[in-house]
Design an enzyme around this catalytic site. Structure first.
Site, short mmCIF file in Angstrom:
data_model
loop_
_atom_site.label_atom_id
_atom_site.label_comp_id
_atom_site.label_asym_id
_atom_site.label_seq_id
_atom_site.Cartn_x
_atom_site.Cartn_y
_atom_site.Cartn_z
N ASP A 1 0.81 -1.23 0.00
CA ASP A 1 0.00 0.00 0.00
C ASP A 1 0.84 1.28 0.00
O ASP A 1 0.35 2.34 -0.34
CB ASP A 1 -0.91 0.03 1.24
CG ASP A 1 -1.77 -1.21 1.37
OD1 ASP A 1 -2.06 -1.85 0.35
OD2 ASP A 1 -2.13 -1.56 2.52
N ARG B 1 -0.30 -8.90 -4.65
CA ARG B 1 0.62 -9.25 -3.56
C ARG B 1 1.47 -10.47 -3.85
O ARG B 1 2.52 -10.66 -3.25
CB ARG B 1 -0.19 -9.53 -2.29
CG ARG B 1 -0.24 -8.33 -1.41
CD ARG B 1 -1.21 -8.41 -0.30
NE ARG B 1 -1.25 -9.61 0.49
CZ ARG B 1 -2.09 -9.77 1.53
NH1 ARG B 1 -2.89 -8.79 1.87
NH2 ARG B 1 -2.10 -10.87 2.20
O1 F6P Z 1 -2.19 -3.98 3.42
C1 F6P Z 1 -2.08 -4.80 2.32
C2 F6P Z 1 -3.42 -5.28 1.84
O2 F6P Z 1 -3.23 -6.10 0.72
C3 F6P Z 1 -4.41 -4.17 1.56
O3 F6P Z 1 -4.18 -3.53 0.33
C4 F6P Z 1 -5.71 -4.94 1.65
O4 F6P Z 1 -6.77 -4.07 2.00
C5 F6P Z 1 -5.44 -5.89 2.78
O5 F6P Z 1 -4.05 -6.06 2.83
C6 F6P Z 1 -6.09 -7.24 2.63
O6 F6P Z 1 -5.81 -7.96 3.80
P1 F6P Z 1 -6.03 -9.51 4.05
O7 F6P Z 1 -4.71 -10.18 3.78
O8 F6P Z 1 -6.42 -9.56 5.47
O9 F6P Z 1 -7.10 -9.97 3.12
#
Ligand code: F6P
Length: 361
Positions: A140, A287
């Protein structure tokens, strides 16, 4: 000989393995220290089998690999552990156990690689006496005190490629393509990928939007003979005067994760403009996978710098990038305020100058 620990907390981000590798090699080559890897964030300090030795041999080959060889846990707050006791979920403070375990393992320092949540926990543990240094991580790019976090560049590259791919199908079918991107309360991924991919509309959390300005942009393009448009929207964007949209769990209760604004934007555009509007949610593709060259380079510098920070006993501090140089700042300073897009910065001015609709004019 010193012995240090390293853990990766919060959601994963491309480049975590590069940090681990650089930290282990630097600790070993430069200082002759041993390194222990803590599995699944702070949970590894509380669970049996949660600690593994890391050597230059065990980290060989991990530089280009996405994810983290140590595992991550973004619900693993030792100050508020969710545990089952006699079939009932209870929340317990396990922070004293963490402090104890760090001592019992004979760790002279702990390198914590994490985002906002993990770094907040690190700061609290530091205040309880733990010798912790931080490494900022998040796709982010919303951590204060540093110009950039590793993982961001990879996420932006994926998002840009998605926009490129949406362009060709949007143009063929004369459609409006809405792409929902991650970023929590910061619009960096959406703004940067939107500019790099040539989106027509960019909606970010920092600029609450009004639908009429999006409709005007799409109609203007129609009028110019461009029968397709690309709308890049952050998961945290919201219309003026409205709340952010959160995902719902299967029981209909609001989950803690942002998500869903893209569908609302696509449906609203389709209805108001009489066009076919389709949604793509890029999600975890931002990611996953191998880090870009930039992220490997930054993560490697951060990992090595974190070990140098331990050597000078810079506990309670975190490595950061300022003016292109790796420096260190206090966790307190870094966590004062999450970073957001500068509305007076050149990226916003550039977007406006290019005629991109940001939803507010
Ligand atoms: O902070 C990184 C992130 O990928 C955000 O962009 C997203 O809102 C969140 O994590 C999603 O989190 P999780 O892994 O709990 O689904």
């Amino acid at each position: 000989m010193k012995q240090i620990g390293i853990l990766t907390g919060g959601g994963d981000a491309p480049g975590l393995n590069a940090v681990i590798r650089a930290a282990v090699k630097t600790a070993n080559n430069v200082y002759g220290w041993k390194v222990l890897g803590i599995k699944n964030g702070f949970e590894g300090l509380l669970n049996p089998g949660g600690v593994i030795p890391l050597t230059p041999e065990t980290v060989r080959g991990i530089l280009p690999r996405g994810g983290t060889i140590l595992g991550a846990a973004n619900r693993g707050n030792p100050f508020a552990r969710r545990l089952m006791r006699d079939g009932v979920e209870v929340i317990e403070d396990g922070s004293d156990d963490v402090v104890e375990r760090i001592k019992n393992l004979g760790l002279d320092a702990l390198v914590v690689v994490g985002g906002d949540g993990t770094l907040h926990i690190s700061r609290e543990l530091f205040e309880k006496g733990c010798p912790i240094v931080g490494v900022p991580k998040t796709i982010d790019n919303d951590i204060g005190g540093t110009e950039i976090t590793f993982g961001f560049d990879t996420a932006v590259s994926m998002a840009t490629e998605a926009i490129d791919r949406l362009h060709t199908t949007a143009e063929s079918h004369h459609r409006v393509m809405v792409l929902e991107l991650m970023g929590r309360n910061a619009g960096f991924i959406t703004l940067q990928a939107g500019l790099a991919g040539g989106a027509d509309v960019i909606l970010i959390p920092e600029i609450p939007f009004q639908y009429k300005s999006i409709f005007a942009k799409i109609r203007q393009r129609e009028g110019q003979g461009r029968h397709f448009s690309i709308v890049a929207v952050s998961e945290g964007a919201q219309p003026i005067g409205e709340q952010q949209v959160f995902q719902l769990a299967s029981d209909g209760i609001r989950a803690g994760r942002l998500g869903g604004i893209g569908q609302i934007v696509a449906d609203t555009i389709g209805e108001a403009c009489g066009v076919e509007a389709r949604l793509t949610i890029l999600g975890y593709l931002q990611r996953g996978g191998s880090p870009t060259t930039f992220d490997r380079w930054l993560a490697t510098r951060y990992g090595a710098a974190a070990v140098r920070l331990v050597a000078k006993q810079g506990y309670g501090r975190m490595v950061a990038l300022q003016g292109g140089k790796v420096v260190d700042i206090s966790l307190k300073e870094a966590l004062k305020q999450p970073r957001q897009v500068d509305l007076n910065g050149d990226a916003i001015t550039t977007a406006r100058g290019l005629g991109i609709c940001l939803g507010d004019e």
